[in-house]
Design a protein around this motif. Structure first.
Motif: not given
Length: 330
Positions: A111-124
């Motif tokens: 649910d954290l696809e876009n936080l303002g202009n910042d994004t978060v993902r997990t490392a592959d």
């Protein structure tokens, strides 16, 4: 009124038992913490493993990081007899973080696809459990270098034996099982988000330097991570100049991890992708981290404990170990 603003009744004191491994106890239970907690009416009491837990109470709260089945049984019996004692945290939730395969659930950031202009993902990540998994390893199309981590993350010395792998021959030399994780150039800076209930503090630290894109040169096989850690002045300067992640991102991410894991005390390691400065990579979640490495950890931990012992659990759910004991959001 929040827990930290709750007034202590005259003469009221709170007993918080702690059960930690010797090395963790030595770093965490500092005189400065004991003194600060005492001023907030909290008495931190070491749990004696040679005496039945039920004979050592009463406790308003127990904090712990012991992984033995014997301790788990002692805690179970104590909670059954003393259901109002807050346990930080229930063993069944802690143990989920010890298996790196389950350690960073994708649901933490879905649910954290876009936080303002910042994004978060997990490392592959990829998981190599048995030797036959290596038979067609070239077909996995890794982009080297990659980081190899032990499968278990139980806090023991072996769980920190990480290395950089530069080719497929290097992968074949690894002891199994292993977790393989992508390496992201990140400016040599890692952001460590310390969480204790609803309290959050983000600090920046130096870590591995970047690897030039033009090539790896003569690097082959495997190198222990400890042998490639940067410690020069340039790295210190990079940390000093690094911009902290937006506080909104830090708060949103820590709340999401807390809700998914149902844990109160943990640390999230985050890196900024140098190719996309508004993109962050979540690389690790650790239970009950080394809080003493964090500036002013004494009020951070003490205020959290005060929240625990003076605030009712949010919709407690009883299971065979204890209530969930999630500290309510402000």
């Amino acid at each position: 009124m929040s827990g930290s603003e709750t007034e202590v009744a005259a003469g009221q004191r709170y007993r918080v038992g702690y059960a930690l491994q010797p090395n963790e106890m030595e770093s965490f239970i500092q005189p400065s913490l004991l003194d600060y907690a005492k001023q907030r009416a909290i008495d931190l009491i070491q749990i004696d493993f040679s005496t039945p837990l039920q004979k050592q109470g009463p406790f308003h709260c127990i904090i712990h990081k012991i992984r033995t089945q014997r301790w788990k049984n002692h805690l179970h019996k104590f909670v059954v007899a003393h259901p109002n004692t807050r346990i930080i945290d229930p063993p069944k939730f802690i143990y989920r973080l010890e298996d790196r395969y389950k350690r960073v659930p994708q649901t933490v950031i879905k649910d954290l696809e876009n936080l303002g202009n910042d994004t978060v993902r997990t490392a592959d990540q990829a998981f190599i459990v048995r030797p036959h998994n290596l038979d067609h390893i070239e077909e996995w199309n890794f982009t080297f270098p990659i980081i190899a981590k032990p499968y278990e993350a139980d806090g023991g010395a072996g769980s920190h034996e990480m290395c950089l792998v530069f080719d497929y021959d290097g992968i074949r030399t690894l002891s199994l099982p292993r977790v393989l994780e992508e390496f992201v150039n990140h400016g040599g800076v890692v952001f460590k988000i310390y969480v204790a209930g609803r309290r959050v503090n983000c600090v920046k630290c130096k870590t591995l330097g970047d690897i030039p894109e033009e090539g790896l040169g003569p690097l082959k096989g495997v190198l222990p991570l400890s042998s490639v850690l940067n410690s020069g002045e340039d790295q210190d300067d990079a940390v000093e100049k690094a911009e902290m992640p937006p506080q909104s991102l830090v708060d949103e991410l820590s709340n999401s991890v807390r809700e998914v894991t149902r844990l109160n005390v943990f640390k999230v390691n985050l890196m900024r992708d140098v190719k996309e400065p508004t993109r962050y990579v979540l690389i690790d979640i650790k239970y009950f981290p080394a809080y003493a490495k964090m500036p002013s950890y004494e009020p951070f931990i003490t205020d959290f404990l005060f929240d625990v012992v003076t605030t009712e659990p949010e919709e407690p759910e009883y299971d065979k170990y204890t209530t969930l004991n999630i500290i309510p959001s402000p």
